[in-house]
Design a protein around this motif. Structure first.
Motif, PDB file in Angstrom:
ATOM      1  N   PHE A   7       0.829  -1.205   0.000  1.00  0.00           N
ATOM      2  CA  PHE A   7       0.000   0.000   0.000  1.00  0.00           C
ATOM      3  C   PHE A   7       0.865   1.257   0.000  1.00  0.00           C
ATOM      4  O   PHE A   7       0.618   2.194  -0.767  1.00  0.00           O
ATOM      5  CB  PHE A   7      -0.942   0.025   1.207  1.00  0.00           C
ATOM      6  N   GLN A   8       1.886   1.296   0.837  1.00  0.00           N
ATOM      7  CA  GLN A   8       2.743   2.477   0.901  1.00  0.00           C
ATOM      8  C   GLN A   8       3.409   2.744  -0.450  1.00  0.00           C
ATOM      9  O   GLN A   8       3.567   3.894  -0.855  1.00  0.00           O
ATOM     10  CB  GLN A   8       3.789   2.312   2.006  1.00  0.00           C
ATOM     11  N   MET A   9       3.773   1.694  -1.164  1.00  0.00           N
ATOM     12  CA  MET A   9       4.401   1.876  -2.473  1.00  0.00           C
ATOM     13  C   MET A   9       3.424   2.423  -3.510  1.00  0.00           C
ATOM     14  O   MET A   9       3.835   2.942  -4.552  1.00  0.00           O
ATOM     15  CB  MET A   9       4.987   0.547  -2.957  1.00  0.00           C
ATOM     16  N   MET A  10       2.138   2.355  -3.239  1.00  0.00           N
ATOM     17  CA  MET A  10       1.126   2.902  -4.148  1.00  0.00           C
ATOM     18  C   MET A  10       0.917   4.401  -3.934  1.00  0.00           C
ATOM     19  O   MET A  10       0.268   5.057  -4.752  1.00  0.00           O
ATOM     20  CB  MET A  10      -0.204   2.162  -3.951  1.00  0.00           C
ATOM     21  N   MET A  11       1.472   4.947  -2.856  1.00  0.00           N
ATOM     22  CA  MET A  11       1.296   6.364  -2.554  1.00  0.00           C
ATOM     23  C   MET A  11       2.283   7.204  -3.358  1.00  0.00           C
ATOM     24  O   MET A  11       3.409   6.772  -3.620  1.00  0.00           O
ATOM     25  CB  MET A  11       1.490   6.614  -1.054  1.00  0.00           C
ATOM     26  N   PRO A  12       1.886   8.434  -3.753  1.00  0.00           N
ATOM     27  CA  PRO A  12       2.751   9.278  -4.585  1.00  0.00           C
ATOM     28  C   PRO A  12       4.033   9.697  -3.846  1.00  0.00           C
ATOM     29  O   PRO A  12       3.974  10.369  -2.813  1.00  0.00           O
ATOM     30  CB  PRO A  12       1.880  10.503  -4.885  1.00  0.00           C
ATOM     31  N   TYR A  54      -1.724   7.779   8.491  1.00  0.00           N
ATOM     32  CA  TYR A  54      -1.401   8.864   7.570  1.00  0.00           C
ATOM     33  C   TYR A  54      -2.120  10.144   7.991  1.00  0.00           C
ATOM     34  O   TYR A  54      -3.179  10.107   8.636  1.00  0.00           O
ATOM     35  CB  TYR A  54      -1.868   8.537   6.140  1.00  0.00           C
ATOM     36  N   ILE A  55      -1.542  11.273   7.599  1.00  0.00           N
ATOM     37  CA  ILE A  55      -2.304  12.512   7.576  1.00  0.00           C
ATOM     38  C   ILE A  55      -2.321  13.017   6.133  1.00  0.00           C
ATOM     39  O   ILE A  55      -1.349  12.868   5.394  1.00  0.00           O
ATOM     40  CB  ILE A  55      -1.743  13.588   8.537  1.00  0.00           C
ATOM     41  N   ILE A  56      -3.457  13.585   5.734  1.00  0.00           N
ATOM     42  CA  ILE A  56      -3.654  14.129   4.390  1.00  0.00           C
ATOM     43  C   ILE A  56      -3.878  15.620   4.538  1.00  0.00           C
ATOM     44  O   ILE A  56      -4.679  16.057   5.374  1.00  0.00           O
ATOM     45  CB  ILE A  56      -4.870  13.494   3.701  1.00  0.00           C
ATOM     46  N   ARG A  57      -3.167  16.412   3.722  1.00  0.00           N
ATOM     47  CA  ARG A  57      -3.251  17.863   3.836  1.00  0.00           C
ATOM     48  C   ARG A  57      -3.376  18.515   2.458  1.00  0.00           C
ATOM     49  O   ARG A  57      -2.697  18.127   1.508  1.00  0.00           O
ATOM     50  CB  ARG A  57      -2.009  18.431   4.536  1.00  0.00           C
ATOM     51  N   GLU A  81       1.324  23.543  -1.779  1.00  0.00           N
ATOM     52  CA  GLU A  81       1.267  22.153  -2.202  1.00  0.00           C
ATOM     53  C   GLU A  81       0.827  21.254  -1.039  1.00  0.00           C
ATOM     54  O   GLU A  81       1.324  21.372   0.064  1.00  0.00           O
ATOM     55  CB  GLU A  81       2.642  21.701  -2.705  1.00  0.00           C
ATOM     56  N   GLY A  82      -0.098  20.353  -1.336  1.00  0.00           N
ATOM     57  CA  GLY A  82      -0.564  19.414  -0.329  1.00  0.00           C
ATOM     58  C   GLY A  82       0.284  18.155  -0.308  1.00  0.00           C
ATOM     59  O   GLY A  82       1.227  17.998  -1.083  1.00  0.00           O
ATOM     60  N   PHE A  83      -0.061  17.230   0.602  1.00  0.00           N
ATOM     61  CA  PHE A  83       0.735  16.014   0.709  1.00  0.00           C
ATOM     62  C   PHE A  83      -0.027  14.894   1.418  1.00  0.00           C
ATOM     63  O   PHE A  83      -1.076  15.104   2.024  1.00  0.00           O
ATOM     64  CB  PHE A  83       2.053  16.272   1.442  1.00  0.00           C
ATOM     65  N   TYR A  84       0.546  13.677   1.289  1.00  0.00           N
ATOM     66  CA  TYR A  84       0.207  12.516   2.108  1.00  0.00           C
ATOM     67  C   TYR A  84       1.419  12.255   2.999  1.00  0.00           C
ATOM     68  O   TYR A  84       2.549  12.245   2.528  1.00  0.00           O
ATOM     69  CB  TYR A  84      -0.033  11.281   1.243  1.00  0.00           C
ATOM     70  N   HIS A  85       1.183  12.006   4.267  1.00  0.00           N
ATOM     71  CA  HIS A  85       2.309  11.799   5.182  1.00  0.00           C
ATOM     72  C   HIS A  85       2.081  10.553   6.020  1.00  0.00           C
ATOM     73  O   HIS A  85       1.143  10.476   6.823  1.00  0.00           O
ATOM     74  CB  HIS A  85       2.470  13.017   6.094  1.00  0.00           C
ATOM     75  N   LEU A  86       2.950   9.561   5.829  1.00  0.00           N
ATOM     76  CA  LEU A  86       2.934   8.374   6.691  1.00  0.00           C
ATOM     77  C   LEU A  86       3.654   8.732   7.983  1.00  0.00           C
ATOM     78  O   LEU A  86       4.863   8.925   8.001  1.00  0.00           O
ATOM     79  CB  LEU A  86       3.627   7.206   6.000  1.00  0.00           C
TER      80      LEU A  86
END
Length: 409
Positions: free
Chosen positions: A242-247, A278-281, A259-264
């Motif tokens: 799953f983590q490898m599927m994240m940008p 994760y947090i999504i921003r 710019e926003g992000f996904y943060h593990l």
């Protein structure tokens, strides 16, 4: 300067680190100890309506000194420090007249280097307060508390400075996202307010991230590894997929500005069950919804590849961009800009790549932009603050109170 600095140095001796694992409010007893101390200080200063509730919310009021109606305004700061680094036994050190180069932190090998933190190049001649390299400093947000109370002290000592009612509020648990949860806006009594919780001098912020937490739970099957063929499902391998599927180019370390992000941010792993936190921003509400949908789609894609129900997603919205709540009240921003300019501070209007109590409070009916403290590198052992920056924050608060009163004369 001495009163402001001594006040700040007293405050950082209190261990007020908040605890996300504790569901109480406040989440740590140290915050209530500090609140009791501040309550007595507010009483000793002669403020009215001083109250501290059982959840650690401290409020007070400096009554108006003019004979005409002025909207009550508020100044807010939080008492807790971040869980990211220890806030216990803080040993601050003062660097007089900084002239550049590395700053040794305490007696160890830790340094504060302008190579790593180039903003130090702009602070030659400043008097700096740093950590000793073993804890955070606590300028986030005890500097804000010290600046607010030093400004109130100046207003009391100089009754010729016109001001309306000034509401003061100190909150618990801001660093773990709960600072506004139990804030009583009606009791506070302000028409609008400002959090004194920003960084370098000039920061004036009324935009922040839309924030969502995303928990990805991967379910596996654990059997003895010697007889695992065809039976074991290792949830850690699913989590890795799953983590490898994240940008990879949309993370905190690769983004800036708007710019926003996904943060593990966390992972709890075992063969039978793994959970990724994760947090999504994103600043744009529609773009935030698209980010959430992206994660929904990736979970569905992985479940289709593996076995339905192997991966579970829980999305929880935390806070939203205060811009949509503050922009309808342009005078709130304009008064802050005028106050800064009058204090020879150039307003630096920029988005907050995070959140503040003000974001939540704005959606609770209290428009609440954020103003600088003069601090840098919050949440870590390299945190420091400029004394001159703190002084400028005090001047801006005093001038903002005065300009608000004069604006309604």
């Amino acid at each position: 300067m001495n009163e402001l600095v001594q006040r700040f140095l007293r405050y950082v001796t209190f261990d007020t680190q908040s605890n996300p694992a504790d569901l109480g409010c406040p989440s740590t007893q140290g915050q209530m100890v500090f609140a009791e101390f501040l309550k007595q200080e507010l009483i000793d200063m002669g403020l009215s309506n001083v109250s501290l509730d059982s959840n650690g919310y401290l409020m007070a009021r400096l009554p108006s000194n003019v004979d005409y109606d002025v909207p009550a305004i508020g100044f807010i700061a939080h008492m807790d420090t971040a869980p990211d680094a220890s806030g216990k036994d803080v040993k601050p050190q003062i660097i007089d007249d900084y002239q550049g180069g590395d700053i040794a932190l305490g007696k160890g090998d830790e340094i504060l280097s302008p190579i790593q933190y180039p903003e130090l190049h702009k602070l030659h001649g400043h008097n700096l307060i740093t950590t000793d390299g073993t804890t955070l400093l606590g300028a986030d947000n005890k500097a804000g508390i010290a600046e607010i109370l030093s400004a109130i002290s100046e207003l009391i000592a100089n009754p010729d400075i016109s001001h309306g009612d000034i509401c003061v509020g100190f909150t618990p648990d801001e660093e773990i996202g709960r600072g506004a949860n139990l804030f009583d806006v009606e009791k506070f009594g302000a028409k609008w307010a400002y959090t004194i919780d920003g960084g370098p001098v000039g920061e004036l912020e009324f935009e922040n991230f839309n924030a969502t937490s995303a928990d990805v739970i991967c379910h596996g099957v654990n059997v003895h590894p010697g007889t695992a063929k065809g039976k074991m499902v290792n949830s850690m391998n699913i989590a890795a997929q799953f983590q490898m599927m994240m940008p990879a180019d949309e993370t905190p370390e690769t983004t800036e500005g708007y710019e926003g992000f996904y943060h593990l941010k966390s992972a709890e792993m075992s063969v039978a069950r793994s959970e990724l936190g994760y947090i999504i921003r994103d600043f744009d509400r529609e773009a935030q919804e698209q980010r959430k949908q992206f994660m929904v789609d990736k979970v569905a894609e992985l479940n289709e590849k593996l076995e339905k129900g192997r991966v579970e997603l829980i999305l929880t919205d935390s806070y939203f961009n205060m811009k949509e709540q503050v922009e309808p009240f342009p005078h709130v921003i304009e008064l802050a800009k005028q106050a800064m300019i009058a204090c020879d501070v150039e307003p630096q209007i920029k988005p907050i790549r995070g959140g503040t109590d003000g974001a939540r409070l704005s959606f609770m009916g209290l428009p609440c932009p954020n103003i600088f403290t003069g601090g840098y590198n919050f949440h870590g052992i390299h945190e420091f603050i400029s004394i001159e920056g703190m002084e400028q924050a005090v001047k801006v608060i005093v001038t903002l109170a005065e300009k608000t009163a004069l604006n309604y004369r």
